[in-house]
Design an enzyme around this catalytic site. Structure first.
Site, short mmCIF file in Angstrom:
data_model
loop_
_atom_site.label_atom_id
_atom_site.label_comp_id
_atom_site.label_asym_id
_atom_site.label_seq_id
_atom_site.Cartn_x
_atom_site.Cartn_y
_atom_site.Cartn_z
N TYR A 106 10.60 -47.91 -113.63
CA TYR A 106 10.37 -47.53 -114.27
C TYR A 106 11.25 -47.12 -115.32
CZ TYR A 106 5.99 -44.94 -112.07
OH TYR A 106 5.33 -44.50 -111.32
N THR A 229 -9.21 -39.56 -101.35
CA THR A 229 -9.50 -40.57 -101.18
C THR A 229 -8.85 -41.88 -100.29
OG1 THR A 229 -8.28 -41.28 -102.56
CG2 THR A 229 -10.21 -41.15 -104.21
N ASP A 261 -7.50 -44.42 -110.97
CA ASP A 261 -7.45 -43.23 -111.92
C ASP A 261 -8.96 -44.42 -112.73
OD1 ASP A 261 -5.03 -42.28 -112.23
OD2 ASP A 261 -4.59 -44.46 -113.69
O1 LIG Z 1 2.47 -42.92 -114.57
C1 LIG Z 1 2.19 -43.73 -113.78
O2 LIG Z 1 3.21 -43.23 -113.03
C2 LIG Z 1 1.55 -44.34 -113.35
O3 LIG Z 1 1.76 -44.79 -112.27
C3 LIG Z 1 0.32 -45.16 -114.23
C4 LIG Z 1 -0.32 -45.87 -113.49
O4 LIG Z 1 0.14 -47.22 -113.77
C5 LIG Z 1 -1.79 -45.73 -112.63
O5 LIG Z 1 -1.44 -44.64 -112.60
C6 LIG Z 1 -2.75 -46.74 -111.51
O6 LIG Z 1 -2.40 -45.62 -110.63
P1 LIG Z 1 -3.55 -45.88 -109.78
O7 LIG Z 1 -5.08 -45.71 -110.05
O8 LIG Z 1 -3.21 -45.24 -108.88
O9 LIG Z 1 -3.26 -47.28 -109.25
#
Ligand SMILES: O=C(O)C(=O)C[C@H](O)[C@H](O)COP(=O)(O)O
Length: 319
Positions: A106, A229, A261
């Site tokens: 990040y 989930t 998501d």
């Molecule tokens: O803001 C953040 O820290 C993120 O992780 C954004 C991510 O790109 C999505 O939230 C994907 O998350 P999943 O759908 O669980 O794969």
């Protein structure tokens, strides 16, 4: 009338081509990703009226986010940050097969959204929204965003809007204890809780039989619906005294990021369309499996494709 309003950070996602390492690559593909806008995109693509609320730098980078989300049919209510140090968060994603795995770095500290206050956000869409959605990533980003998240959940609840919240625990942003305390302080303002089984265990100490975990959360925090989930084990929901279970649909995975998501976007889109909890779980699972075949965070899918996955797996054959 807006079907769904979401609130959170959206970043640029920068990835080297498959098979290349971040430390060596001379090319980065640019995409858009953020939990709450990912949900808005899925819902909009599945035919719901979706609005994303956030704060963005008043620059080419902020405009890039807007144009991408708009191209999927998402409406936006954005506070523009015109300050000299306005920042858009980014994240670097290196796809790696086994045994390396996929890694995320990040670069999102002090992004414009981290200073967003309820007073400056154009949150008019909340006035007539059916559902308000945000996730546990948003309050992890700053103290201010923790307060803003709570204020928006409260405001939505006062207007009679159904509030939905996914724990979305990110260990690179805060500790399980900090996250757990914050989540629990927000729960009184949440109607529909979505939690990965592992996040419920890590942050809330809820372990053991999945039905017990979901029922325990529903009872202890008075949620209307709890969706758990469970990765490869599928998902389950408890609602109105009933337990609903759903398997995952097989997918050839090209990019797993955004699966959770997509599931939430599909689930909420189906509920908003009048579907019952069982239909919504199937729709969420199908949207999630289709997402896995597509590069990028976004569920670039159609309602017809989602219906086809559900129908095929219900025993029908697509000829
Ligand atoms: O803001 C953040 O820290 C993120 O992780 C954004 C991510 O790109 C999505 O939230 C994907 O998350 P999943 O759908 O669980 O794969």
């Amino acid at each position: 009338m807006t079907d769904i309003v979401t609130f959170g950070e959206t970043m640029l996602r920068l990835s080297p081509p498959r098979g290349e390492r971040l430390e060596r690559t001379s090319e980065l593909g640019v995409r858009t990703g953020g939990a709450e806008s990912n949900v808005a995109v899925a819902a909009a693509r599945l035919g719901r009226d979706a609005t994303w609320i956030s704060k963005l730098p008043d620059s080419a980078l902020g405009r890039r986010i807007v144009s991408e989300l708009r191209s999927h049919g998402v409406r936006m209510d954005v506070a523009w940050d015109g300050s000299d140090d306005a920042r858009l968060g980014t994240y670097y994603l290196e796809h790696g097969g086994e045994p390396r795995g996929t890694d995320v770095i990040y670069d999102r500290a002090d992004a414009s959204v981290t200073t967003a206050t309820p007073g400056e956000l154009p949150a008019g869409a909340l006035d007539d929204a059916s559902v308000f959605y945000t996730s546990g990533i948003t309050p992890a980003l700053s103290q201010t965003l923790g307060e803003t998240t709570e204020a928006l959940l409260r405001a939505a609840q006062e207007r009679g809007t159904t509030t939905a919240f996914d724990l979305n625990y990110r260990g690179k942003l805060w500790s399980p204890m900090e996250a757990g305390e914050r989540y629990e302080s927000l729960f009184p303002h949440v109607d529909v809780l979505v939690a990965a089984e592992r996040d419920a265990a890590t942050c809330l100490g809820r372990e053991g039989d999945a039905v017990e975990v979901a029922n325990g959360l529903l009872r202890d925090f008075d949620f209307e619906t709890v969706v758990l989930t469970r990765g490869e084990s599928g998902s389950l929901a408890v609602h109105d005294g009933e337990v609903y279970e759903q398997d995952v649909y097989d997918a050839e995975t090209f990019d797993p990021i955004g699966t959770g998501d997509a599931f939430v976007g599909g689930f909420l889109a189906k509920r908003l369309d009048g579907g019952d909890v069982s239909d919504a779980l199937a729709y969420g699972a199908a949207t999630a499996s289709l997402k896995r075949t597509v590069d990028g965070d976004l569920a670039v899918v159609t309602a017809e494709e989602v219906d086809a996955v559900v129908e095929r797996n219900a025993g029908g054959i697509s000829r």
